[in-house]
Design a protein around this motif. Structure first.
Motif, PDB file in Angstrom:
ATOM      1  N   UNK A 257       0.835  -1.196   0.000  1.00 43.29           N
ATOM      2  CA  UNK A 257       0.000   0.000   0.000  1.00 43.29           C
ATOM      3  C   UNK A 257       0.869   1.245   0.000  1.00 43.29           C
ATOM      4  N   UNK A 258       0.244   2.364  -0.312  1.00 45.00           N
ATOM      5  CA  UNK A 258       0.939   3.644  -0.218  1.00 45.00           C
ATOM      6  C   UNK A 258       0.510   4.320   1.075  1.00 45.00           C
ATOM      7  N   UNK A 259       1.512   4.885   1.760  1.00 44.27           N
ATOM      8  CA  UNK A 259       1.292   5.497   3.069  1.00 44.27           C
ATOM      9  C   UNK A 259       1.686   6.964   2.994  1.00 44.27           C
ATOM     10  N   UNK A 260       0.770   7.825   3.405  1.00 44.17           N
ATOM     11  CA  UNK A 260       1.075   9.262   3.394  1.00 44.17           C
ATOM     12  C   UNK A 260       2.103   9.547   4.485  1.00 44.17           C
ATOM     13  N   UNK A 261       3.225  10.117   4.088  1.00 46.74           N
ATOM     14  CA  UNK A 261       4.319  10.317   5.039  1.00 46.74           C
ATOM     15  C   UNK A 261       4.450  11.763   5.486  1.00 46.74           C
ATOM     16  N   UNK A 262       3.627  12.645   4.950  1.00 48.40           N
ATOM     17  CA  UNK A 262       3.632  14.036   5.376  1.00 48.40           C
ATOM     18  C   UNK A 262       2.200  14.538   5.345  1.00 48.40           C
ATOM     19  N   UNK A 263       1.658  14.840   6.500  1.00 50.04           N
ATOM     20  CA  UNK A 263       0.257  15.248   6.605  1.00 50.04           C
ATOM     21  C   UNK A 263      -0.020  16.457   5.734  1.00 50.04           C
ATOM     22  N   UNK A 264      -1.118  16.368   4.982  1.00 56.11           N
ATOM     23  CA  UNK A 264      -1.541  17.482   4.153  1.00 56.11           C
ATOM     24  C   UNK A 264      -0.789  17.630   2.855  1.00 56.11           C
TER      25      UNK A 264
END
Length: 340
Positions: A257-264
């Motif tokens: 899966x792809x994981x967001x590593x920087x919010x926003x």
């Protein structure tokens, strides 16, 4: 208004429309010329028959410049950089399994943009066509070919946008019963029944039992890994957040899966989740990946990245699924990988 004035206004309108029409034709012609001109040093692409029952090949959408751009193509899995064969089926997104393919198409109609999902057999002959409610985004087929799923944007243009809306559908390729929106399923989040106006599902991936699937639920500013049942019309959270575009491994034990590593921010890294322990392993790809990865085999995942210096094309890259090694170019000028 005098008759003379009306005639003058009509004449001006006709001239403006003629100018617009000429502009559209010239623009389309220039795009066609650019599209039909192979790039020097690009991959060898030849038109020919493509069968989804072929073994040891990888199907994908060809994005190399030339007349076969956006055609479904295949290449030998052992020689992914070798010559590719392209069929006469153009897709924005494509996936295949079990001798069944789903092709998401987009184009301009007489009045507005037209989008559709085309289900094809092993010879890429059309079996059924479904109108899409928005812009194609993700596509998957169950391992047996029994089910196909797709996600479209009905508002917004990317998963990095502050506000976007999706619609995810599943179709039974035997009965042709369409489940038009996963949001109609009974949703359970963190053990409780859940329903919210901002619910969005995307990125379906199927298990081998022809019933279980996984998907992403975006709601309340968070994303959740969800596990669903086609037959029961239910979908429930697994207990892992910040999961987007899941892809189930062939052995059914892990999810890439792809994981967001920087919010926003539109910045995602690739991970693999062990479904037995829920341990997450970061993969050796350090660029941002906005794609639903595909498992090439039990130990390798592949995904598309924008091609350097060419905004109209992508390359397929692969990386070991255990976090070791490094990313390598798999297939240049390609997207939507599907191992046959």
């Amino acid at each position: 208004m005098t008759p003379k004035s009306r005639l003058l206004i009509l004449a001006v309108a006709v001239l403006l429309l003629a100018g617009l029409g000429t502009g559209f034709v010239l623009h389309a012609a220039s795009q066609a010329d650019e599209k039909n001109t192979p790039r020097a040093g690009g991959p060898a692409v030849a038109a020919g028959p493509v069968a989804l029952t072929q073994k040891q090949r990888i199907a994908f959408v060809n994005s190399a410049a030339g007349p076969q751009r956006t055609d479904v193509a295949t290449v030998a899995a052992a020689r992914p950089g070798g010559a590719r064969t392209a069929a006469d089926l153009k897709c924005a997104r494509f996936y295949a399994a079990g001798g069944t393919g789903v092709c998401l198409q987009t184009g301009l109609g007489l009045v507005a943009q037209t989008n559709r999902a085309v289900i094809v057999d092993s010879a890429l002959h059309t079996l059924r066509t479904f109108a899409l409610a928005g812009t194609p985004s993700r596509a998957r087929v169950s391992p047996s070919g029994h089910f196909a799923a797709w996600t479209v944007f009905v508002g917004g243009e990317s998963y990095g946008a502050e506000f976007f809306s999706t619609r995810t559908s599943i179709v039974d390729t035997r009965s042709w019963r369409l489940l038009p929106n996963l949001e109609d399923f009974a949703i359970t989040l963190d053990g409780h029944k859940y329903r919210n106006v901002d619910d969005n599902f995307w990125g379906v991936t199927f298990a081998a039992d022809d019933d279980t699937f996984y998907a992403t639920l975006g709601t309340g500013g968070k994303t959740h890994l969800m596990k669903g049942s086609v037959s029961r019309r239910t979908i429930a959270s697994v207990g892992v957040d910040n999961v987007e575009c899941p892809s189930l491994s062939p052995d059914g034990t892990r999810i890439a899966f792809k994981k967001r590593v920087l919010a926003g921010a539109s910045l995602w890294h690739e991970y693999v989740l062990d479904l037995r322990t829920l341990k997450q392993t970061p993969l050796a790809e350090h660029r941002s990946v906005d794609d639903q990865a595909a498992w090439i085999d039990d130990s390798t995942v592949a995904y598309a990245l924008p091609k350097e210096g060419d905004t109209k094309s992508t390359d397929l890259w692969s990386v070991p699924a255990d976090g070791s090694g490094s990313a390598r170019l798999l297939i240049a000028d390609a997207s939507s990988p599907a191992p046959l």
